[in-house]
Design a protein around this motif. Structure first.
Motif, PDB file in Angstrom:
ATOM      1  N   GLY A  28      38.447  95.259  62.346  1.00 62.71           N
ATOM      2  CA  GLY A  28      38.283  93.825  62.122  1.00 62.71           C
ATOM      3  C   GLY A  28      39.318  93.002  62.858  1.00 62.71           C
ATOM      4  N   MET A  29      40.551  93.498  62.950  1.00 65.14           N
ATOM      5  CA  MET A  29      41.607  92.787  63.680  1.00 65.14           C
ATOM      6  C   MET A  29      41.281  92.724  65.170  1.00 65.14           C
ATOM      7  N   VAL A  30      40.747  93.836  65.715  1.00 63.30           N
ATOM      8  CA  VAL A  30      40.379  93.851  67.133  1.00 63.30           C
ATOM      9  C   VAL A  30      39.263  92.850  67.399  1.00 63.30           C
ATOM     10  N   LEU A  31      38.256  92.815  66.534  1.00 62.94           N
ATOM     11  CA  LEU A  31      37.140  91.889  66.747  1.00 62.94           C
ATOM     12  C   LEU A  31      37.566  90.440  66.556  1.00 62.94           C
ATOM     13  N   SER A  32      38.534  90.195  65.670  1.00 68.51           N
ATOM     14  CA  SER A  32      39.038  88.835  65.515  1.00 68.51           C
ATOM     15  C   SER A  32      39.782  88.372  66.765  1.00 68.51           C
ATOM     16  N   ALA A  33      40.520  89.296  67.383  1.00 69.28           N
ATOM     17  CA  ALA A  33      41.257  88.943  68.594  1.00 69.28           C
ATOM     18  C   ALA A  33      40.348  88.896  69.810  1.00 69.28           C
ATOM     19  N   CYS A  34      39.275  89.681  69.842  1.00 73.70           N
ATOM     20  CA  CYS A  34      38.404  89.784  71.017  1.00 73.70           C
ATOM     21  C   CYS A  34      36.957  89.579  70.610  1.00 73.70           C
ATOM     22  N   PRO A  35      36.559  88.401  70.205  1.00 71.72           N
ATOM     23  CA  PRO A  35      35.178  88.196  69.745  1.00 71.72           C
ATOM     24  C   PRO A  35      34.146  88.268  70.868  1.00 71.72           C
ATOM     25  N   ASP A  36      34.544  88.094  72.140  1.00 72.53           N
ATOM     26  CA  ASP A  36      33.567  88.083  73.230  1.00 72.53           C
ATOM     27  C   ASP A  36      32.876  89.429  73.402  1.00 72.53           C
ATOM     28  N   ILE A  37      33.513  90.519  72.981  1.00 72.35           N
ATOM     29  CA  ILE A  37      32.924  91.844  73.171  1.00 72.35           C
ATOM     30  C   ILE A  37      31.670  92.010  72.324  1.00 72.35           C
ATOM     31  N   VAL A  38      31.529  91.203  71.263  1.00 69.96           N
ATOM     32  CA  VAL A  38      30.375  91.326  70.364  1.00 69.96           C
ATOM     33  C   VAL A  38      29.085  90.986  71.102  1.00 69.96           C
ATOM     34  N   HIS A  39      29.165  90.122  72.140  1.00 73.03           N
ATOM     35  CA  HIS A  39      27.954  89.744  72.875  1.00 73.03           C
ATOM     36  C   HIS A  39      27.321  90.936  73.590  1.00 73.03           C
ATOM     37  N   TYR A  40      28.092  91.987  73.836  1.00 70.43           N
ATOM     38  CA  TYR A  40      27.575  93.158  74.542  1.00 70.43           C
ATOM     39  C   TYR A  40      27.146  94.264  73.580  1.00 70.43           C
ATOM     40  N   ALA A  41      27.272  94.038  72.290  1.00 72.27           N
ATOM     41  CA  ALA A  41      26.914  95.056  71.306  1.00 72.27           C
ATOM     42  C   ALA A  41      25.407  95.074  71.094  1.00 72.27           C
ATOM     43  N   GLU A  42      24.874  96.215  70.857  1.00 74.36           N
ATOM     44  CA  GLU A  42      23.442  96.347  70.591  1.00 74.36           C
ATOM     45  C   GLU A  42      23.140  95.745  69.226  1.00 74.36           C
ATOM     46  N   GLY A  43      22.226  94.778  69.202  1.00 72.18           N
ATOM     47  CA  GLY A  43      21.909  94.085  67.970  1.00 72.18           C
ATOM     48  C   GLY A  43      22.887  92.982  67.642  1.00 72.18           C
ATOM     49  N   GLY A  44      23.883  92.758  68.492  1.00 70.59           N
ATOM     50  CA  GLY A  44      24.850  91.698  68.255  1.00 70.59           C
ATOM     51  C   GLY A  44      25.815  91.969  67.120  1.00 70.59           C
ATOM     52  N   GLN A  45      26.010  93.250  66.742  1.00 70.18           N
ATOM     53  CA  GLN A  45      26.916  93.593  65.652  1.00 70.18           C
ATOM     54  C   GLN A  45      27.703  94.835  66.026  1.00 70.18           C
ATOM     55  N   ILE A  46      28.987  94.851  65.622  1.00 73.06           N
ATOM     56  CA  ILE A  46      29.854  96.006  65.807  1.00 73.06           C
ATOM     57  C   ILE A  46      30.391  96.389  64.435  1.00 73.06           C
ATOM     58  N   ARG A  47      29.987  97.560  63.972  1.00 70.43           N
ATOM     59  CA  ARG A  47      30.401  98.011  62.637  1.00 70.43           C
ATOM     60  C   ARG A  47      31.367  99.185  62.698  1.00 70.43           C
ATOM     61  N   THR A  48      31.303  99.963  63.778  1.00 68.73           N
ATOM     62  CA  THR A  48      32.140 101.158  63.877  1.00 68.73           C
ATOM     63  C   THR A  48      32.826 101.192  65.233  1.00 68.73           C
ATOM     64  N   TRP A  49      33.798 102.124  65.354  1.00 64.72           N
ATOM     65  CA  TRP A  49      34.476 102.297  66.641  1.00 64.72           C
ATOM     66  C   TRP A  49      33.502 102.783  67.706  1.00 64.72           C
ATOM     67  N   ARG A  50      32.502 103.537  67.303  1.00 64.32           N
ATOM     68  CA  ARG A  50      31.511 103.985  68.275  1.00 64.32           C
ATOM     69  C   ARG A  50      30.725 102.801  68.830  1.00 64.32           C
ATOM     70  N   ASP A  51      30.409 101.824  67.964  1.00 59.56           N
ATOM     71  CA  ASP A  51      29.728 100.616  68.442  1.00 59.56           C
ATOM     72  C   ASP A  51      30.601  99.858  69.430  1.00 59.56           C
ATOM     73  N   LEU A  52      31.908  99.798  69.141  1.00 57.31           N
ATOM     74  CA  LEU A  52      32.813  99.113  70.063  1.00 57.31           C
ATOM     75  C   LEU A  52      32.860  99.824  71.413  1.00 57.31           C
ATOM     76  N   GLY A  53      32.914 101.159  71.413  1.00 58.34           N
ATOM     77  CA  GLY A  53      32.928 101.901  72.657  1.00 58.34           C
ATOM     78  C   GLY A  53      31.662 101.683  73.471  1.00 58.34           C
ATOM     79  N   ALA A  54      30.505 101.649  72.776  1.00 54.87           N
ATOM     80  CA  ALA A  54      29.242 101.416  73.484  1.00 54.87           C
ATOM     81  C   ALA A  54      29.201 100.012  74.082  1.00 54.87           C
TER      82      ALA A  54
END
Length: 446
Positions: free
Chosen positions: A300-326
């Motif tokens: 959650g701290m990483v996503l708060s600091a870097c919200p732009d990465i969420v635009h590249y997530a499948e489905g527009g959501q990042i729930r796990t570290w694997r989602d962040l890596g993808a």
């Protein structure tokens, strides 16, 4: 004058070598040998398939034993019983005469009893003075006494074989269950592996499993299934261990935190840190290593600091570290980062930390001219244990907090809803960090 003992069957029944063998065995009885007739009968019943005896034949043998009055068979006593067919039929639960004759022949062929036929084929006993039996014609139980030890060994062997058969069937059942469920787990969890090949191997083994098979055939199939089980389990275990090592790498690796974070809000690298002499700063590096948090960055701290990465997530959501890596892998081409640079970063930093770094670079992409070169520079510093993701993320959080505070102050001065208690929002969404983390960051000067 000694009475002759008949050794050949009456009527048209032929003499065979098997009958002679039974008679020879019956003569090898010690005079003092005794055995419980019912214990031997239990051993014969357990080994009936090895001996070739039928269920009905054993029912007749049980009836014959009841005509021997003593509980034990002794080498010194008379072992010939002479019941009529009518008496045997009554004690054998009323089987037909033809069935009785057929299974009596089975007892003789199996070597369990010997026929002692009279001249006319009748069964009787001739008694002498005092009522003692001098001559008896009927069925001799001497083979049961002579072969008692053999029957016991056969019964033990049959019991051991039955247990081994049960054990191999349990092995087979457990292996089938484990292999199918582990293959399903590997497919459902997207674990890297040749799962189709595993499935084909399993189907080929099971196709050779007949409805009824001897123990040796089942053991061969169980061995093949256990080899397949070992391959599938090793694939899953290797993946789990790699995931655990990646998740816990930050607990064992050495990082360094500088009082001036090497990733500042403007995204530029401090030239002084790049040219710093390692020999003169070794003590400072060690102090900074000890001052870093000994836990992973919260997602959650990483996503708060870097919200732009969420635009590249499948489905527009990042729930796990694997989602962040993808998501980081999808964002990499648009940032001009080569596959080799991305792979090197994952190998040196760990896949989790490489994804965090790429998310941070994406967040400040407009301030970095060469993102690929910047990533390679950070990888080189991480290889020398001079880099940590903590200062990078906290610097981005500080920058976003400053922007939100300025926005809140300007909104309050202009009479906007933010000044009336509404939560201020940045241009990329709300900054979701806890008050405890915010206070800790301010206390440590991050």
């Amino acid at each position: 004058m000694q009475t002759h003992t008949a050794t050949t069957p009456f009527g048209r029944r032929p003499m065979t070598l098997g009958l002679i063998s039974s008679q020879v065995t019956a003569k090898k009885i010690d005079q003092g040998a005794t055995v419980s007739k019912w214990r031997v009968f239990r051993d014969i019943r357990e080994a009936k398939e090895v001996l070739g005896a039928t269920d009905r034949a054993l029912a007749i043998l049980n009836a014959l034993l009841t005509f021997h009055r003593d509980e034990e068979l002794s080498g010194e006593g008379n072992l010939i019983v002479f019941p009529s067919n009518e008496q045997l039929i009554r004690r054998a639960n009323g089987m037909s005469p033809a069935t009785l004759r057929r299974h009596l022949a089975n007892l003789v062929t199996s070597g369990l009893v010997i026929r002692r036929d009279s001249p006319n084929g009748k069964r009787f006993a001739r008694k002498g003075q005092g009522g003692a039996i001098e001559q008896a014609y009927g069925f001799d139980l001497a083979p049961i006494l002579a072969r008692a030890a053999e029957f016991r060994e056969l019964a033990e062997a049959v019991a051991a074989e039955r247990k081994a058969f049960r054990v191999v069937k349990e092995r087979l059942t457990i292996c089938r269950r484990d292999v199918t469920k582990m293959i399903d787990a590997g497919i459902n969890e997207n674990v890297p592996g040749n799962w189709r090949a595993f499935q084909r191997r399993y189907e080929a083994i099971i196709a050779r499993l007949p409805r009824t098979a001897p123990r040796q055939a089942l053991e061969a199939l169980a061995d093949e299934l256990e080899d397949l089980w070992a391959d599938v389990h090793q694939t899953l275990e290797t993946f789990v261990k790699s995931e655990d090592s990646n998740a816990n790498e930050s607990h064992s690796e050495r990082h360094i935190q500088n009082s001036n974070p090497d990733f500042n809000p403007t995204g530029e690298i401090k030239s002084g840190l790049r040219k710093k002499n390692e020999a003169s700063g070794s003590a400072e590096h060690a102090d900074n290593v000890r001052s870093l948090p000994r836990r992973d960055l919260p997602l959650g701290m990483v996503l708060s600091a870097c919200p732009d990465i969420v635009h590249y997530a499948e489905g527009g959501q990042i729930r796990t570290w694997r989602d962040l890596g993808a998501a980081a892998d999808r964002a990499r081409p648009s940032m001009g980062i080569s596959p080799s640079a991305w792979q090197e970063a994952a190998e040196v930093m760990s896949p989790q930390h490489a994804a965090i770094v790429l998310a941070a670079i994406l967040q400040r992409a407009e301030h970095i001219r060469s993102r690929g070169g910047y990533l390679r520079d950070l990888v080189e510093r991480a290889r020398q244990q001079k880099f940590s993701v903590w200062p990078m993320i906290t610097a981005l959080l500080n920058a976003r907090m400053s922007e939100l505070e300025k926005a809140a102050a300007s909104g309050a001065a202009g009479g906007s809803p933010a000044g009336q208690g509404a939560e201020p929002r940045g241009d990329a969404g709300s900054l979701e960090i806890s008050s405890a983390l915010r206070d800790s960051m301010k206390k440590k000067g991050w």
